[in-house]
Design a protein around this motif. Structure first.
Motif, mmCIF file in Angstrom:
data_model
loop_
_atom_site.group_PDB
_atom_site.id
_atom_site.type_symbol
_atom_site.label_atom_id
_atom_site.label_comp_id
_atom_site.label_asym_id
_atom_site.label_seq_id
_atom_site.Cartn_x
_atom_site.Cartn_y
_atom_site.Cartn_z
ATOM 1 N N ARG A 116 -4.326 -0.104 -7.875
ATOM 2 C CA ARG A 116 -4.001 0.729 -6.717
ATOM 3 C C ARG A 116 -3.919 2.198 -7.099
ATOM 4 O O ARG A 116 -4.047 3.088 -6.256
ATOM 5 N N PHE A 118 -4.818 3.450 -2.126
ATOM 6 C CA PHE A 118 -4.646 2.622 -0.930
ATOM 7 C C PHE A 118 -3.523 3.224 -0.081
ATOM 8 O O PHE A 118 -2.453 2.635 0.062
ATOM 9 N N ASN A 141 0.837 -1.195 0.000
ATOM 10 C CA ASN A 141 0.000 0.000 0.000
ATOM 11 C C ASN A 141 0.875 1.249 0.000
ATOM 12 O O ASN A 141 2.104 1.171 -0.040
#
Length: 242
Positions: free
Chosen positions: A212, A184, A172
């Protein structure tokens, strides 16, 4: 008797033109001496300074830039299977990029005429988190190496930091930086996949531009299932990997 003759003094007539800008920071002007015109350019050693950008002067033999270029895989795509069933979590999809936009700006997230290949990690209606331990959490359940199709993804040593070109789980923004995973930023952030959409992520988590950064995409973008790599003759050659 010699007579000394005085020649009239040489008269130098100068004239300038108004000049013009050739590039945003390159200015060209001419001046004339007698009947000849001469160009005058902005000093080259000050062009970058005038442009207001950082600069550095290099000498012969200095290394300016080092890059590595990797050719993409050439592969066969199974376009039949998904006519009879939906993709399963962990399967590797080939999909079109047309219509995929950045949810933060609404602008195209990548060139709109290409095909990408990524692992599908979540589907419509699911809530996704990326833990600081580099494991995905789907609807509150943590994925690990026992999850089908994720045997290699989560085979990493948790004592080792994530590395490019190695299976390192999923990182992340807290672990790898906001540039890689802006959607994220930490393990508490939950991303809700829209109905009839898929969320995909790359196995090379430190270098992958994936969901992401740009979120999910419509299932109508799916072309098919990764099937067989026929080039290059590397460790990825052969039938579909896990």
């Amino acid at each position: 008797m010699y007579q000394r003759q005085l020649l009239p003094p040489y008269r130098c007539r100068k004239r300038w033109d108004v000049g013009r800008r050739v590039l945003p920071f390159v200015f060209r002007q001419r001046f004339k001496i007698a009947e000849t015109w001469y160009p005058l350019w902005s000093p080259w050693d000050r062009l970058l300074e005038q442009a207001g950008v950082p600069h550095h002067f290099f000498h012969k033999g200095d290394t300016i830039l080092k890059v590595k270029v990797f050719a993409g895989d050439h592969l066969f795509v199974d376009r039949l299977t998904y006519n009879f069933r939906r993709p399963k979590r962990g399967e590797i999809l080939v999909f079109a990029t047309k219509g995929i936009t950045d949810p933060r700006t609404g602008q195209p997230a990548m060139p709109q005429d290409q095909f990408y290949i990524k692992r599908m990690v979540a589907m419509g209606g699911e809530r996704v988190q990326i833990g600081n331990d580099r494991h995905l959490i789907i609807n509150g359940e943590r994925l690990d190496h026992t999850t089908p199709h994720f045997e290699n993804v989560y085979s990493f040593d948790p004592r080792q930091p994530p590395r490019p070109n190695q299976y390192s789980g999923h990182v992340n923004g807290f672990i790898a930086g906001q540039v890689i995973a802006p959607l994220f930023p930490d393990e508490s952030t939950i991303f809700a996949v829209r109905p009839n959409h898929y969320l995909v992520m790359g196995d090379n988590t430190m270098d992958s531009y994936d969901g992401r950064a740009w979120g999910d995409f419509s299932r109508t973008n799916v072309i098919g299932k990764y099937f067989f790599v026929y080039w290059p003759f590397s460790s990825r050659f052969g039938w579909a990997a896990r």
